[in-house]
Structure formats: structure tokens, C-alpha cells
Design an enzyme around this catalytic site. Sequence first.
Site, short mmCIF file in Angstrom:
data_model
loop_
_atom_site.label_atom_id
_atom_site.label_comp_id
_atom_site.label_asym_id
_atom_site.label_seq_id
_atom_site.Cartn_x
_atom_site.Cartn_y
_atom_site.Cartn_z
N GLU A 46 0.84 -1.20 0.00
CA GLU A 46 0.00 0.00 0.00
C GLU A 46 0.88 1.25 0.00
OE1 GLU A 46 -2.93 0.01 3.13
OE2 GLU A 46 -3.81 1.90 2.42
N ASN A 192 -12.41 -1.12 -1.11
CA ASN A 192 -11.72 -1.74 0.02
C ASN A 192 -12.38 -1.27 1.30
OD1 ASN A 192 -9.26 -2.83 1.63
ND2 ASN A 192 -9.35 -0.67 2.23
N GLU A 193 -12.64 -2.18 2.22
CA GLU A 193 -13.27 -1.85 3.50
C GLU A 193 -14.38 -0.82 3.28
OE1 GLU A 193 -10.39 -1.21 6.68
OE2 GLU A 193 -9.82 -3.31 6.58
N TYR A 259 -7.13 -9.20 11.44
CA TYR A 259 -5.82 -8.88 12.02
C TYR A 259 -5.68 -9.49 13.42
CZ TYR A 259 -4.65 -5.54 8.33
OH TYR A 259 -4.32 -4.98 7.12
N GLU A 315 -6.32 -9.17 3.68
CA GLU A 315 -5.48 -8.49 4.67
C GLU A 315 -5.49 -9.33 5.94
OE1 GLU A 315 -6.12 -4.29 5.43
OE2 GLU A 315 -6.58 -3.94 3.31
N GLN A 364 2.02 -6.13 5.61
CA GLN A 364 2.22 -5.82 4.20
C GLN A 364 3.64 -6.21 3.80
OE1 GLN A 364 0.94 -1.87 3.05
NE2 GLN A 364 -0.98 -2.02 4.17
O1 AHR Z 1 -3.14 -2.57 6.16
C1 AHR Z 1 -3.42 -1.35 6.77
C2 AHR Z 1 -4.90 -0.96 6.65
O2 AHR Z 1 -5.69 -1.86 7.35
C3 AHR Z 1 -5.48 -0.98 5.27
O3 AHR Z 1 -5.20 0.19 4.56
C4 AHR Z 1 -6.94 -1.09 5.54
O4 AHR Z 1 -7.64 -1.75 4.51
C5 AHR Z 1 -7.01 -1.85 6.85
O5 AHR Z 1 -7.82 -1.21 7.76
#
Ligand code: AHR
Length: 513
Positions: A46, A192-193, A259, A315, A364
Site C-alpha cells: 500500500e 476496500n473496506e 488482524y 489483509e 504488508q
Molecule cells: O493494512 C493497513 C490498513 O488496514 C489498510 O489500509 C486497511 O484496509 C485496513 O484497515
Amino acid sequence: MKLLNILALSALCSFSAMAANEATVSLVPSKESPVIQKEIYGQFAEHLGTCIYGGLWVGPDSDIPNTNGYRTDVLNALKELHVPVLRWPGGCFADEYHWMDGIGPKENRPRMVNTNWGGTVEDNSFGTHDFFDLCEMLGCEPYLSGNVGSGTVEELAKWVEYITAEDGPMANLRKKNGREKPWKLKYLGVGNESWGCGGNFTPEYYADVYRRYQTYCRDYNGNKLYKIASGASDYDYNWTEVMMKNAGRHMNGISLHYYTVLGWSGSKGSAINFNDEDWYWALGKCLEVGDVVRRHCQIMDKYDPKKRVGLLVDEWGTWFDEEPGTIKGHLFQQNSLRDAMVAALSLNVFHTFTDRVKMTNIAQIANVLQSMVLTKGKEMVLTPTYYLFKMYVPHQDAQLVPVQVVTPVKKARDGREVPVVSATASAKNGVTTLSLVNTDLTEDVTITVNLNGISGKKISGEILTAANMNDYNDFGQPEKVSLKPFSAKAYKVSNGKLTVTLPSKSIVTLSLK
Ligand code: AHR
């Protein structure tokens, strides 16, 4: 002791009377079992902090050794990982990115403020051509994340045309900018999101918006798009429900973000200063992805029993506090043996869902969150997570060998449980690859592996471990965490059984012929 029955793609629990430092793993080869698509090993880059600028790209005039502007050290390191697919340009950045600002002569490109990530000024010097060239150099599929939040249908439609059409106004513009032949583009994310930074939509509204945007993303000249709807985060099962119900037939895939994070407000804890409890908590939290994926899959099964639509965990990974002294909003965190454990356990889980989970992208690739590489000026560090990905390369595109695991478990905070042993196996070209994890911080574990007819005549192995749970690799210092040969003294085969002793907090991959 618990029996983790990965054969049935779910976890069954049973108790046995084995000692705390013993476990069994049974390999259950089956001609029917699916292939672990290489895209499970996908990456994500990103425009955030120094992921692109400094991490991947320094420009051709930099005194940092580079190949046409890409860091040579990073390129070479990434080639070793056989990166199958790279997602770009975000993340949250994607829904503020206007691709036309990133083409044409670099000196004419407009600047913008990267509002999501520290207010850094983005000069758009890394754009579409640079990304596709990078993918060609790495030999990976590009995965574009399109702007739905602040863009237009026309803008996204034209991006696809610019990249993939042989002829027409957008193709002519591309040719004028130096690229004659169209590129191939398979993976296209439509937002995205979208429930958050990508527009704060409700699922009902986004489902309609998705249907509209994807309509105008055309297949040019034999290119075939695989269209991906922006999916849920974590436990938001309603998002998947509404999307599958209202837009399922218009998509090839839907995403999921998960996450390993303490929470979204307040401190997320340090990447390197943590205690035993934090270790087990993080491993327990990362393993919960199995339950989360299973529940999203159950919803998808309702609307798509033939499993046409893929679930893409595009992600995932650890999210800790930024390192002290680094720029707020740049998400630069160190990476310890704990991160490698999280990667191993997560990948072991993803392997068990290969009938539905078609891609995952760790967040990432460089200098952001759970990275493969960290850079500082001319220096580069390979993280423990990098070595884990390297160790797992043989699983890419190999046929899953289901495993049954009977293991002791450890209690963790928040009522979570962490198995002491986790295992995954696959076979390709006559070689069976068996990866074993010992999560225990203090005890070695002896594992009896029932080979069930799989040959163990020739075995070699690698181990990833460290003296301390929070060891990491730092700039200008010898590596503390890296792959080492696994001593043949630690295993033996007799009567169709392999007995192997794993040191505490270690990951071992054995290659069996
Ligand atoms: O990976 C960091 C961020 O996490 C991304 O930009 C977003 O999609 C997520 O909230």
C-alpha cells in the site's frame, strides 16, 4: 490433550492420556484433497509509510542500488518467496487514489495528501506502469484495488481499459506513455473496506454500488477479470450475508480482513517488548481466524453451495504499536519470532479451507505491519516472517495432505486455547512437505507422525527458532532469527512412524521422499 481433526476441515476435541510434551500427527493422504493454491501466499503493498517509497521503490537516480528504480536487495529477497500475487495500491489508500494522477511524465504528476496515513504528501511518482513492471519482475499476478469510495464508475472502467485494451482511447494513452502491449489483469477489487475507510457504506447500499461498478469493468481482448467485492472485517457476518444475497452472482470473490490485534482503540502492545501471556494471547487470537473463516464460509455455502465464489483473506497479520520514534500513521513495527509463529499458524489454518479460500494477502510486504522486509536507507533486514514464508514455499500449489493432530493445549487470556502442536502437510512432485509448530515457550515436544504409507526414506529439514521469544532481526546486527538446517539427530523413522523432537517455540519443515 486435544484431537484437531483437520481432515474434516474443522476442529474436533477429544482427550487422551499423553504426556504434556508429547503429541501425535497422522498424515491422511487422499487423492481427492484440494491443491493449496499458491495465491494463499499473496502479498499486499500500500502507499503507506515507507512500503512503496523507500521499501520497494527508490527511483533510478537513487544511490541505493536499484534496478530501474526498484531496490535490488528487496527485489532479490522477494524473488526467493515466489510471490504469487501482489495487491496494490491499498488498503484505505485505494479509495482516495486517482490512477490518472500516476501516469505520464513524472514531473507533471499532481501531488496529494495521504489523509489515511499520517498526512504524508504523495507525489504519485509510483503509478500503474511501475506497479505492473514490478509484478512482471517478480513474476506475480497483479491485484488492483479500485477506488469506489471517492472515485467514479467511469474512472474505474477506464483504468481497466487502460491496462487491458489493445485499441481505443485508453490503449492509445497507455501507448503514448510507453507501454505498447496491454497487460493482463485478473484480480480486480471493487473498493476496500467499504464499511469503513472505503465509504462507510451499509452492506445493502454497497451491494448495489458494487453491482453497478462491476458492470462497467469489461473484459477486453481475451482478458478475464476475477471481480472481488469488498468484504467483511472479522466477525461482521451480516456483511457477508447481505453481499452474498444481493450481489453474490455478480462476483468471483469476496474479501475478508482479519488482524491479530489487541483492539482498534488504545494501545496495541509492543511488537518486541511482551511477556509470556502476550505470546499465547497473540497465538490464540490469530488461530481464531479458523472459526471466523468457517462462519463466513457457512454463510457463503448457503448462497453458493457449489463454491463458485472465493473467499479472499486479502489483509491479515499482526498489528502492534508503531516503533517509538517512527512516524505516526506509518505503521512501522518490528517483527519477532512471535510474528513468524502467527504466520505459521495462520497459514496452517488457511490450508484447511482451500475449497473456499482462494487467496490471502499478508499485510504488508515492506516496512508496514507484519512485513517481509524492513529497510532503513541502504540497509535491509529480512524478518522472521520472511523466513517463515520462505520455509513454506514448497506448499505453494501442492496437494494438501490432511492431518489429524492430537496435542496438549495451553490456556491463554480471554478464554482462548492454544494447541502446543500445529501441523500441515502437502505433496508435490513425489515430495511430501510436513510443517510442524511447537508453540510452547519452555518445553520441547516429541511428535509421533503416522506416515500412513508416505515414504520417509530420505528426510531433510529446516528449523526457525530463536533463543528468546521476542528475538528479532535489526539493522546492522547479525541475524538472530533465520532458517537453519534441522539436525537429523532430532528425528528417526521406524515401522512407518516418524518420531521428531521440536525444541520449544520452533517451526520445522521436513521434506520427505
Ligand atoms: O493494512 C493497513 C490498513 O488496514 C489498510 O489500509 C486497511 O484496509 C485496513 O484497515
